[in-house]
Design an enzyme around this catalytic site. Structure first.
Site, short mmCIF file in Angstrom:
data_model
loop_
_atom_site.label_atom_id
_atom_site.label_comp_id
_atom_site.label_asym_id
_atom_site.label_seq_id
_atom_site.Cartn_x
_atom_site.Cartn_y
_atom_site.Cartn_z
N PRO A 12 1.04 -1.18 -0.11
CA PRO A 12 0.36 -0.10 0.36
C PRO A 12 0.75 1.12 -0.43
O PRO A 12 0.31 2.44 -0.43
CB PRO A 12 -0.78 0.04 1.21
CG PRO A 12 0.59 -1.20 2.43
CD PRO A 12 0.64 -1.52 0.91
N ASP A 35 3.83 1.55 -11.44
CA ASP A 35 3.24 2.41 -11.65
C ASP A 35 3.47 3.73 -10.55
O ASP A 35 4.19 4.19 -9.83
CB ASP A 35 1.61 1.73 -10.22
CG ASP A 35 0.97 0.97 -11.16
OD1 ASP A 35 1.58 0.16 -11.81
OD2 ASP A 35 0.06 0.31 -9.95
N LYS A 56 -0.83 5.19 -13.92
CA LYS A 56 -2.11 5.54 -14.37
C LYS A 56 -2.91 6.14 -13.31
O LYS A 56 -2.51 5.44 -12.50
CB LYS A 56 -3.49 4.21 -15.17
CG LYS A 56 -2.91 3.59 -16.42
CD LYS A 56 -3.74 3.01 -16.74
CE LYS A 56 -4.13 2.02 -15.90
NZ LYS A 56 -3.01 0.87 -15.82
N GLY A 87 0.81 -0.99 -7.52
CA GLY A 87 0.47 -1.13 -5.96
C GLY A 87 -0.41 -2.17 -5.58
O GLY A 87 -1.16 -2.79 -6.06
N GLY A 88 -0.26 -1.87 -4.11
CA GLY A 88 -0.57 -3.09 -3.36
C GLY A 88 -0.95 -4.62 -3.85
O GLY A 88 0.82 -4.89 -4.10
N ASP A 89 -2.07 -4.87 -4.30
CA ASP A 89 -1.45 -6.78 -4.44
C ASP A 89 -1.53 -6.95 -6.21
O ASP A 89 -2.65 -6.28 -6.77
CB ASP A 89 -2.32 -7.57 -4.36
CG ASP A 89 -1.90 -9.36 -4.93
OD1 ASP A 89 -1.58 -9.94 -4.23
OD2 ASP A 89 -2.66 -9.34 -5.97
N THR A 117 -3.03 -5.99 0.20
CA THR A 117 -3.64 -4.90 -1.00
C THR A 117 -4.00 -3.43 0.08
O THR A 117 -3.83 -4.06 1.22
CB THR A 117 -4.71 -5.60 -1.40
OG1 THR A 117 -5.21 -5.09 -2.66
CG2 THR A 117 -5.77 -6.05 0.08
N ALA A 118 -4.76 -2.80 -0.43
CA ALA A 118 -5.22 -1.88 0.30
C ALA A 118 -6.17 -2.22 1.02
O ALA A 118 -6.34 -0.83 2.56
CB ALA A 118 -5.63 -0.55 -0.92
N MET A 169 -10.54 2.60 -5.63
CA MET A 169 -10.97 3.60 -6.80
C MET A 169 -12.07 4.45 -6.52
O MET A 169 -13.10 4.96 -7.35
CB MET A 169 -10.74 3.46 -7.96
CG MET A 169 -9.91 2.29 -8.76
SD MET A 169 -9.42 1.77 -10.20
CE MET A 169 -10.19 -0.14 -9.72
N1 SAH Z 1 -3.92 -3.58 -6.21
C1 SAH Z 1 -4.05 -2.52 -5.94
C2 SAH Z 1 -5.69 -1.42 -6.23
C3 SAH Z 1 -5.01 -0.20 -7.56
S1 SAH Z 1 -6.73 0.10 -7.83
C4 SAH Z 1 -4.49 -3.04 -4.69
O1 SAH Z 1 -4.34 -4.12 -4.41
O2 SAH Z 1 -4.66 -1.95 -3.24
C5 SAH Z 1 -6.56 2.00 -6.81
C6 SAH Z 1 -7.56 2.12 -6.06
O3 SAH Z 1 -6.52 1.70 -4.81
C7 SAH Z 1 -7.07 3.46 -5.35
O4 SAH Z 1 -7.88 4.57 -6.11
C8 SAH Z 1 -7.70 3.46 -4.12
O5 SAH Z 1 -8.64 2.96 -4.22
C9 SAH Z 1 -7.17 2.14 -3.93
N2 SAH Z 1 -6.38 1.65 -2.86
C10 SAH Z 1 -4.27 2.02 -2.77
N3 SAH Z 1 -3.27 2.22 -2.32
C11 SAH Z 1 -4.08 2.76 -1.31
C12 SAH Z 1 -3.92 3.71 0.05
N4 SAH Z 1 -2.34 3.73 0.60
N5 SAH Z 1 -4.49 4.26 0.81
C13 SAH Z 1 -6.19 4.29 0.51
N6 SAH Z 1 -6.16 3.52 -0.94
C14 SAH Z 1 -5.13 3.27 -1.58
#
Ligand code: SAH
Length: 252
Positions: A12, A35, A56, A87-89, A117-118, A169
């Site tokens: 995250p 990203d 993006k 980002g995240g997973d 993931t977030a 999102m």
């Molecule tokens: N693959 C990523 C998500 C990608 S979509 C995952 O697993 O986290 C991108 C969205 O993830 C953003 O619009 C937001 O809603 C969320 N996001 C990603 N990082 C974040 C963070 N640090 N804090 C809050 N929301 C986050």
């Protein structure tokens, strides 16, 4: 040259929420395609690598996914160890399947490395479990985002039916999302949390209700935002006070 592409979850934001595997691969990478949401602290773990930003962001000039796919394939033809940092997973709302298809078509070997993931960073931030014995037995990961030319989505049905709903999102459309969930039968008094920049030093979180979503939306700035909806949040004590919101959530 036998190249290998690693689709790596960057977590995250906080660099120490990377997996050890991700950190090891970053230290060994020839090139890192990342990203926009991947933090500088994470990129600093690959000082030797060429860095290519391919991300993006909503409302920002975007790089078409097809071009990203091509950049990954091109990188694999030039370099041996390619890290595609997402980002995240990588497998959740990350369009990983399109990158995987491009790699398969090009006959390039690849491996997936999961990340935090977030949703999990946000629930940690809120010190609130997404599940709770007797109260929440289901969690839905949902996005209201529908791309151009995509078939319509049933996101709100699923979002309204789960005990706890995590929305990716959706920060910019918080009021519309709340209205939609109320229209699908969720009570306006259902707690709603917004977490911005989860896991980062400047993380902020707010608690309101579906009925007060407008006010929650008004305090958000421009970092990534995750929304969580559900009764598990009713006793959440760590979210910030937007005047009246917490009291309203508690009293409801
Ligand atoms: N693959 C990523 C998500 C990608 S979509 C995952 O697993 O986290 C991108 C969205 O993830 C953003 O619009 C937001 O809603 C969320 N996001 C990603 N990082 C974040 C963070 N640090 N804090 C809050 N929301 C986050």
């Amino acid at each position: 040259m036998m190249s290998r592409v690693y689709l790596v979850g960057a977590g995250p934001g906080a660099a120490d929420l990377l997996t050890l595997r991700a950190a090891r691969l970053l230290a060994a990478a020839d090139v890192v395609l990342h990203d926009a949401l991947v933090s500088d602290d994470v990129l600093a773990l690959a000082p030797q690598a060429v860095k290519i930003a391919v991300g993006k962001r909503a409302c920002r000039p975007s790089t078409a996914q097809r071009f990203i796919n091509k950049q990954i394939v091109d990188a694999a033809r030039k370099y041996e160890t390619v890290v595609r940092l997402k980002g995240g997973d990588p497998m959740l709302f990350g369009r990983a399947e399109e990158e995987i298809s491009a790699l398969e078509e090009a006959g390039i070997e690849f491996e997936i490395v999961p990340g935090i993931t977030a949703a999990f960073a946000a629930s940690a931030q809120l010190q609130t479990s997404l599940t709770r014995r007797g109260l929440s037995r289901s969690v839905a990961f949902v996005t209201p985002r529908v791309g151009v030319d995509e078939t319509e989505s049933q996101w709100s049905q699923v979002a309204a039916a789960a005990d706890t709903t995590v929305l990716y999102m959706g920060g910019r459309e918080i009021a519309k999302i709340a209205q939609e969930l109320i229209a699908k039968g969720r009570d306006a008094s259902t707690p709603l949390a917004a977490v911005e920049n989860a896991s980062a030093p400047d993380a902020r979180s707010w608690l309101g209700t579906l009925g007060s979503a407008d006010a929650v939306g008004a305090v958000l700035s421009d970092g990534p935002v995750l929304l969580i909806v559900g009764e598990v949040l009713r006793d959440c004590a760590v979210a910030e006070v937007v005047p009246g919101l917490i009291a309203a959530a508690r009293a409801a």
